[in-house]
Design a protein around this motif. Sequence first.
Motif, PDB file in Angstrom:
ATOM      1  N   LEU A  44       0.847  -1.193   0.000  1.00 41.74           N
ATOM      2  CA  LEU A  44       0.000   0.000   0.000  1.00 41.74           C
ATOM      3  C   LEU A  44       0.881   1.241   0.000  1.00 41.74           C
ATOM      4  O   LEU A  44       1.659   1.471   0.931  1.00 41.74           O
ATOM      5  CB  LEU A  44      -0.905   0.000   1.239  1.00 41.74           C
ATOM      6  CG  LEU A  44      -1.757   1.252   1.453  1.00 41.74           C
ATOM      7  CD1 LEU A  44      -2.821   1.375   0.365  1.00 41.74           C
ATOM      8  CD2 LEU A  44      -2.405   1.236   2.835  1.00 41.74           C
ATOM      9  N   CYS A  45       0.769   2.051  -1.047  1.00 40.84           N
ATOM     10  CA  CYS A  45       1.591   3.254  -1.163  1.00 40.84           C
ATOM     11  C   CYS A  45       1.099   4.330  -0.197  1.00 40.84           C
ATOM     12  O   CYS A  45      -0.108   4.587  -0.108  1.00 40.84           O
ATOM     13  CB  CYS A  45       1.545   3.778  -2.589  1.00 40.84           C
ATOM     14  SG  CYS A  45       2.305   2.660  -3.785  1.00 40.84           S
ATOM     15  N   ILE A  46       2.029   4.944   0.525  1.00 42.11           N
ATOM     16  CA  ILE A  46       1.674   5.954   1.525  1.00 42.11           C
ATOM     17  C   ILE A  46       2.002   7.363   1.020  1.00 42.11           C
ATOM     18  O   ILE A  46       1.128   8.207   0.904  1.00 42.11           O
ATOM     19  CB  ILE A  46       2.404   5.685   2.861  1.00 42.11           C
ATOM     20  CG1 ILE A  46       2.094   4.263   3.371  1.00 42.11           C
ATOM     21  CG2 ILE A  46       1.992   6.721   3.907  1.00 42.11           C
ATOM     22  CD1 ILE A  46       0.633   3.994   3.678  1.00 42.11           C
ATOM     23  N   PHE A  77       3.530   0.644   2.753  1.00 38.01           N
ATOM     24  CA  PHE A  77       3.175  -0.241   3.869  1.00 38.01           C
ATOM     25  C   PHE A  77       3.228  -1.682   3.366  1.00 38.01           C
ATOM     26  O   PHE A  77       2.454  -2.084   2.504  1.00 38.01           O
ATOM     27  CB  PHE A  77       1.767   0.085   4.387  1.00 38.01           C
ATOM     28  CG  PHE A  77       1.233  -0.924   5.370  1.00 38.01           C
ATOM     29  CD1 PHE A  77       1.761  -1.017   6.652  1.00 38.01           C
ATOM     30  CD2 PHE A  77       0.201  -1.792   5.017  1.00 38.01           C
ATOM     31  CE1 PHE A  77       1.284  -1.953   7.562  1.00 38.01           C
ATOM     32  CE2 PHE A  77      -0.291  -2.720   5.922  1.00 38.01           C
ATOM     33  CZ  PHE A  77       0.251  -2.805   7.188  1.00 38.01           C
ATOM     34  N   HIS A  78       4.181  -2.447   3.892  1.00 36.61           N
ATOM     35  CA  HIS A  78       4.332  -3.856   3.524  1.00 36.61           C
ATOM     36  C   HIS A  78       5.082  -4.555   4.651  1.00 36.61           C
ATOM     37  O   HIS A  78       6.300  -4.724   4.602  1.00 36.61           O
ATOM     38  CB  HIS A  78       5.092  -4.001   2.203  1.00 36.61           C
ATOM     39  CG  HIS A  78       5.086  -5.399   1.667  1.00 36.61           C
ATOM     40  ND1 HIS A  78       5.637  -5.744   0.459  1.00 36.61           N
ATOM     41  CD2 HIS A  78       4.587  -6.549   2.184  1.00 36.61           C
ATOM     42  CE1 HIS A  78       5.485  -7.038   0.254  1.00 36.61           C
ATOM     43  NE2 HIS A  78       4.861  -7.550   1.302  1.00 36.61           N
ATOM     44  N   PRO A  79       4.346  -4.937   5.709  1.00 38.82           N
ATOM     45  CA  PRO A  79       5.023  -5.559   6.857  1.00 38.82           C
ATOM     46  C   PRO A  79       5.654  -6.889   6.486  1.00 38.82           C
ATOM     47  O   PRO A  79       5.183  -7.594   5.592  1.00 38.82           O
ATOM     48  CB  PRO A  79       3.889  -5.738   7.874  1.00 38.82           C
ATOM     49  CG  PRO A  79       2.635  -5.711   7.088  1.00 38.82           C
ATOM     50  CD  PRO A  79       2.897  -4.837   5.912  1.00 38.82           C
ATOM     51  N   PHE A  80       6.742  -7.219   7.192  1.00 40.31           N
ATOM     52  CA  PHE A  80       7.403  -8.500   6.981  1.00 40.31           C
ATOM     53  C   PHE A  80       6.581  -9.605   7.623  1.00 40.31           C
ATOM     54  O   PHE A  80       5.873  -9.387   8.604  1.00 40.31           O
ATOM     55  CB  PHE A  80       8.806  -8.473   7.611  1.00 40.31           C
ATOM     56  CG  PHE A  80       9.672  -7.365   7.104  1.00 40.31           C
ATOM     57  CD1 PHE A  80      10.195  -7.414   5.828  1.00 40.31           C
ATOM     58  CD2 PHE A  80       9.970  -6.266   7.906  1.00 40.31           C
ATOM     59  CE1 PHE A  80      11.001  -6.395   5.347  1.00 40.31           C
ATOM     60  CE2 PHE A  80      10.764  -5.240   7.440  1.00 40.31           C
ATOM     61  CZ  PHE A  80      11.286  -5.313   6.161  1.00 40.31           C
ATOM     62  N   LEU A  81       6.683 -10.810   7.083  1.00 37.09           N
ATOM     63  CA  LEU A  81       6.068 -11.956   7.740  1.00 37.09           C
ATOM     64  C   LEU A  81       6.761 -12.171   9.081  1.00 37.09           C
ATOM     65  O   LEU A  81       7.981 -12.007   9.198  1.00 37.09           O
ATOM     66  CB  LEU A  81       6.188 -13.203   6.865  1.00 37.09           C
ATOM     67  CG  LEU A  81       5.410 -13.170   5.542  1.00 37.09           C
ATOM     68  CD1 LEU A  81       5.526 -14.501   4.815  1.00 37.09           C
ATOM     69  CD2 LEU A  81       3.944 -12.809   5.752  1.00 37.09           C
ATOM     70  N   ASP A  82       5.988 -12.490  10.097  1.00 37.23           N
ATOM     71  CA  ASP A  82       6.430 -12.659  11.496  1.00 37.23           C
ATOM     72  C   ASP A  82       6.572 -11.334  12.227  1.00 37.23           C
ATOM     73  O   ASP A  82       6.898 -11.322  13.421  1.00 37.23           O
ATOM     74  CB  ASP A  82       7.745 -13.446  11.626  1.00 37.23           C
ATOM     75  CG  ASP A  82       7.525 -14.939  11.451  1.00 37.23           C
ATOM     76  OD1 ASP A  82       6.394 -15.400  11.704  1.00 37.23           O
ATOM     77  OD2 ASP A  82       8.466 -15.649  11.066  1.00 37.23           O
ATOM     78  N   GLU A  83       6.328 -10.198  11.558  1.00 39.14           N
ATOM     79  CA  GLU A  83       6.373  -8.910  12.246  1.00 39.14           C
ATOM     80  C   GLU A  83       5.164  -8.787  13.177  1.00 39.14           C
ATOM     81  O   GLU A  83       4.064  -9.257  12.854  1.00 39.14           O
ATOM     82  CB  GLU A  83       6.368  -7.769  11.233  1.00 39.14           C
ATOM     83  CG  GLU A  83       6.588  -6.400  11.854  1.00 39.14           C
ATOM     84  CD  GLU A  83       6.812  -5.309  10.816  1.00 39.14           C
ATOM     85  OE1 GLU A  83       6.838  -4.135  11.217  1.00 39.14           O
ATOM     86  OE2 GLU A  83       6.975  -5.621   9.622  1.00 39.14           O
ATOM     87  N   ILE A  84       5.372  -8.170  14.349  1.00 37.10           N
ATOM     88  CA  ILE A  84       4.275  -7.981  15.307  1.00 37.10           C
ATOM     89  C   ILE A  84       3.762  -6.554  15.212  1.00 37.10           C
ATOM     90  O   ILE A  84       4.540  -5.598  15.264  1.00 37.10           O
ATOM     91  CB  ILE A  84       4.749  -8.313  16.738  1.00 37.10           C
ATOM     92  CG1 ILE A  84       5.025  -9.824  16.839  1.00 37.10           C
ATOM     93  CG2 ILE A  84       3.713  -7.891  17.767  1.00 37.10           C
ATOM     94  CD1 ILE A  84       5.573 -10.279  18.168  1.00 37.10           C
ATOM     95  N   LEU A  85       2.433  -6.423  15.043  1.00 35.68           N
ATOM     96  CA  LEU A  85       1.777  -5.124  14.902  1.00 35.68           C
ATOM     97  C   LEU A  85       0.691  -4.973  15.961  1.00 35.68           C
ATOM     98  O   LEU A  85       0.233  -5.959  16.545  1.00 35.68           O
ATOM     99  CB  LEU A  85       1.139  -4.986  13.513  1.00 35.68           C
ATOM    100  CG  LEU A  85       2.037  -5.181  12.294  1.00 35.68           C
ATOM    101  CD1 LEU A  85       1.223  -5.071  11.021  1.00 35.68           C
ATOM    102  CD2 LEU A  85       3.165  -4.164  12.292  1.00 35.68           C
TER     103      LEU A  85
END
Length: 203
Positions: A44-46, A77-85
């Motif tokens: 997602l472009c910010i 916006f492109h969280p990494f896999l295993d990232e905690i949000l």
Amino acid sequence: MFVLVEMVDTVRIPPWQFDRKLNDSIAEELNKKLANKVVYNVGLCICLFDITRLEDSYVFPGDGASHTKVHFRYVVFHPFLDEILIGKIKGCSPEGVHVSLGFFDDILIPPESLQQPAKFDEAEQVWVWEYETEEGAHDLYMDTGEDIRFRVVDESFVDTSPTGPRSAEAAASEEQPRKEAPYSLVGSIIEPGLGLLSWWTNS
């Protein structure tokens, strides 16, 4: 959670903007085109971060605008896999717990990824963690609006670009397809410390 992505695009600047600085006009056009849009397999472009290079500008016959090839970096916006949000519960359904980050809503925590044992309360339309203690079981409700900490375990991109015109007969005979999100995340709270923040404040 946010990454810088290098991109290249040709930007059209209309003639009534020629009295402005070229960089300012290009930045405005890029944000108009990309901000809050999902780019397939990117995120997602910010917003625009910076312009790294401008190539020559051209004006083509029959078009008074200038066309400039631009190399730039965009915040995505492109969280990494295993990232905690941390987000807020937007609602619950039999599909799982729907989570929002405020600017991004397409996050689902499916039933098998909730703290177990979990059950769906049809009357209240919420998921419940049946937390076992020495004193017995306690029902911990996952209410709408609560802050929730989750781990990103999967992502999905769907190409939603147009596929071309269809005949009127074909369009009439087909059911309307369910609108899919171009980018969605799957979360999990099935480990200690994850779930509603209120569950762990006194731990």
